[in-house]
Scaffold this motif. Structure first.
Motif, PDB file in Angstrom:
ATOM      1  N   SER A 104       0.828  -1.204   0.000  1.00 41.22           N
ATOM      2  CA  SER A 104       0.000   0.000   0.000  1.00 41.22           C
ATOM      3  C   SER A 104       0.863   1.254   0.000  1.00 41.22           C
ATOM      4  O   SER A 104       0.511   2.243  -0.650  1.00 41.22           O
ATOM      5  CB  SER A 104      -0.939  -0.006   1.199  1.00 41.22           C
ATOM      6  OG  SER A 104      -0.191  -0.045   2.405  1.00 41.22           O
ATOM      7  N   ILE A 105       1.997   1.232   0.672  1.00 42.78           N
ATOM      8  CA  ILE A 105       2.900   2.386   0.661  1.00 42.78           C
ATOM      9  C   ILE A 105       3.488   2.566  -0.732  1.00 42.78           C
ATOM     10  O   ILE A 105       3.585   3.682  -1.240  1.00 42.78           O
ATOM     11  CB  ILE A 105       4.011   2.197   1.715  1.00 42.78           C
ATOM     12  CG1 ILE A 105       3.395   2.178   3.109  1.00 42.78           C
ATOM     13  CG2 ILE A 105       5.062   3.297   1.608  1.00 42.78           C
ATOM     14  CD1 ILE A 105       4.354   1.765   4.188  1.00 42.78           C
ATOM     15  N   ILE A 106       3.858   1.467  -1.368  1.00 40.47           N
ATOM     16  CA  ILE A 106       4.412   1.535  -2.719  1.00 40.47           C
ATOM     17  C   ILE A 106       3.350   1.999  -3.707  1.00 40.47           C
ATOM     18  O   ILE A 106       3.636   2.788  -4.613  1.00 40.47           O
ATOM     19  CB  ILE A 106       5.007   0.173  -3.117  1.00 40.47           C
ATOM     20  CG1 ILE A 106       6.204  -0.139  -2.223  1.00 40.47           C
ATOM     21  CG2 ILE A 106       5.415   0.152  -4.578  1.00 40.47           C
ATOM     22  CD1 ILE A 106       6.748  -1.523  -2.382  1.00 40.47           C
ATOM     23  N   ALA A 107       2.116   1.543  -3.537  1.00 42.47           N
ATOM     24  CA  ALA A 107       1.032   1.976  -4.432  1.00 42.47           C
ATOM     25  C   ALA A 107       0.773   3.471  -4.282  1.00 42.47           C
ATOM     26  O   ALA A 107       0.541   4.160  -5.275  1.00 42.47           O
ATOM     27  CB  ALA A 107      -0.236   1.186  -4.142  1.00 42.47           C
ATOM     28  N   ILE A 108       0.833   3.973  -3.062  1.00 40.61           N
ATOM     29  CA  ILE A 108       0.656   5.413  -2.849  1.00 40.61           C
ATOM     30  C   ILE A 108       1.790   6.184  -3.508  1.00 40.61           C
ATOM     31  O   ILE A 108       1.577   7.228  -4.125  1.00 40.61           O
ATOM     32  CB  ILE A 108       0.546   5.710  -1.339  1.00 40.61           C
ATOM     33  CG1 ILE A 108      -0.766   5.152  -0.807  1.00 40.61           C
ATOM     34  CG2 ILE A 108       0.651   7.203  -1.064  1.00 40.61           C
ATOM     35  CD1 ILE A 108      -0.885   5.177   0.696  1.00 40.61           C
ATOM     36  N   LEU A 109       3.024   5.665  -3.431  1.00 38.97           N
ATOM     37  CA  LEU A 109       4.167   6.288  -4.102  1.00 38.97           C
ATOM     38  C   LEU A 109       3.955   6.329  -5.605  1.00 38.97           C
ATOM     39  O   LEU A 109       4.187   7.363  -6.249  1.00 38.97           O
ATOM     40  CB  LEU A 109       5.453   5.525  -3.779  1.00 38.97           C
ATOM     41  CG  LEU A 109       6.690   5.923  -4.565  1.00 38.97           C
ATOM     42  CD1 LEU A 109       7.242   7.242  -4.054  1.00 38.97           C
ATOM     43  CD2 LEU A 109       7.723   4.830  -4.513  1.00 38.97           C
ATOM     44  N   ILE A 110       3.480   5.225  -6.181  1.00 37.24           N
ATOM     45  CA  ILE A 110       3.241   5.165  -7.621  1.00 37.24           C
ATOM     46  C   ILE A 110       2.159   6.167  -8.028  1.00 37.24           C
ATOM     47  O   ILE A 110       2.300   6.895  -9.012  1.00 37.24           O
ATOM     48  CB  ILE A 110       2.846   3.742  -8.048  1.00 37.24           C
ATOM     49  CG1 ILE A 110       4.001   2.778  -7.827  1.00 37.24           C
ATOM     50  CG2 ILE A 110       2.398   3.701  -9.505  1.00 37.24           C
ATOM     51  CD1 ILE A 110       3.613   1.323  -7.957  1.00 37.24           C
ATOM     52  N   ILE A 111       1.080   6.223  -7.261  1.00 34.12           N
ATOM     53  CA  ILE A 111      -0.040   7.105  -7.610  1.00 34.12           C
ATOM     54  C   ILE A 111       0.358   8.569  -7.497  1.00 34.12           C
ATOM     55  O   ILE A 111       0.106   9.370  -8.407  1.00 34.12           O
ATOM     56  CB  ILE A 111      -1.261   6.776  -6.731  1.00 34.12           C
ATOM     57  CG1 ILE A 111      -1.806   5.395  -7.099  1.00 34.12           C
ATOM     58  CG2 ILE A 111      -2.340   7.840  -6.876  1.00 34.12           C
ATOM     59  CD1 ILE A 111      -2.830   4.863  -6.131  1.00 34.12           C
ATOM     60  N   ILE A 112       1.012   8.944  -6.413  1.00 35.70           N
ATOM     61  CA  ILE A 112       1.384  10.351  -6.225  1.00 35.70           C
ATOM     62  C   ILE A 112       2.417  10.783  -7.262  1.00 35.70           C
ATOM     63  O   ILE A 112       2.284  11.858  -7.868  1.00 35.70           O
ATOM     64  CB  ILE A 112       1.897  10.583  -4.791  1.00 35.70           C
ATOM     65  CG1 ILE A 112       0.736  10.477  -3.809  1.00 35.70           C
ATOM     66  CG2 ILE A 112       2.581  11.937  -4.654  1.00 35.70           C
ATOM     67  CD1 ILE A 112       1.130  10.534  -2.359  1.00 35.70           C
TER      68      ILE A 112
END
Length: 139
Positions: A104-112
């Motif tokens: 989830s942290i990596i997904a937030i990094l990708i999205i932002i």
């Protein structure tokens, strides 16, 4: 409005690198597996937005639009990441799921970083388009 699209291209580069680092941390096995059987198509799709970073060097409207389209290809991994949320993994055959701890942290990094890349590419496109129109009217 912003006067220097070259400063924005460094922001595009940093956000693009963060997005690709996040993609490879999150799902590098799948990307490489699909690349083997599709002759590198996923890697090509991930590499094409680099051409969008050359928008400040565009000398014609056709070149500018082509480079902007190349930068819009970063929407593909961004949409895939957004649609795969919440990130869960199957624990048992009975259908029990648990949340992936770091995904989830990596997904937030990708999205932002993907959103920052798209916003800066839109800003560079607008500034460069105005410069091209101004130069065409002067000639």
């Amino acid at each position: 409005m912003l006067k220097s699209p070259k400063k924005l291209s460094t922001t595009m580069l940093l956000s693009y690198l963060l997005m690709n680092i996040g993609l490879f941390l999150w799902n590098s096995g799948t990307i490489l597996f699909l690349s083997i059987f599709t002759l590198g198509l996923p890697l090509i799709v991930l590499a094409i937005p680099v051409l969008g970073m050359t928008m400040p060097r565009a000398k014609s409207s056709v070149s500018l639009f082509l480079r902007f389209f190349c930068s819009l290809l970063s929407l593909i991994p961004l949409c895939i990441t957004i649609t795969s949320l919440p990130l869960k993994r199957m624990v048992s055959e009975a259908g029990g799921y648990t949340a992936a701890p770091h995904a989830s942290i990596i997904a937030i990094l990708i999205i932002i970083s993907g959103i920052i890349f798209l916003l800066t590419s839109i800003c560079v496109f607008i500034v460069q388009r105005q410069d091209l129109q101004k130069n065409n009217y002067l000639n």
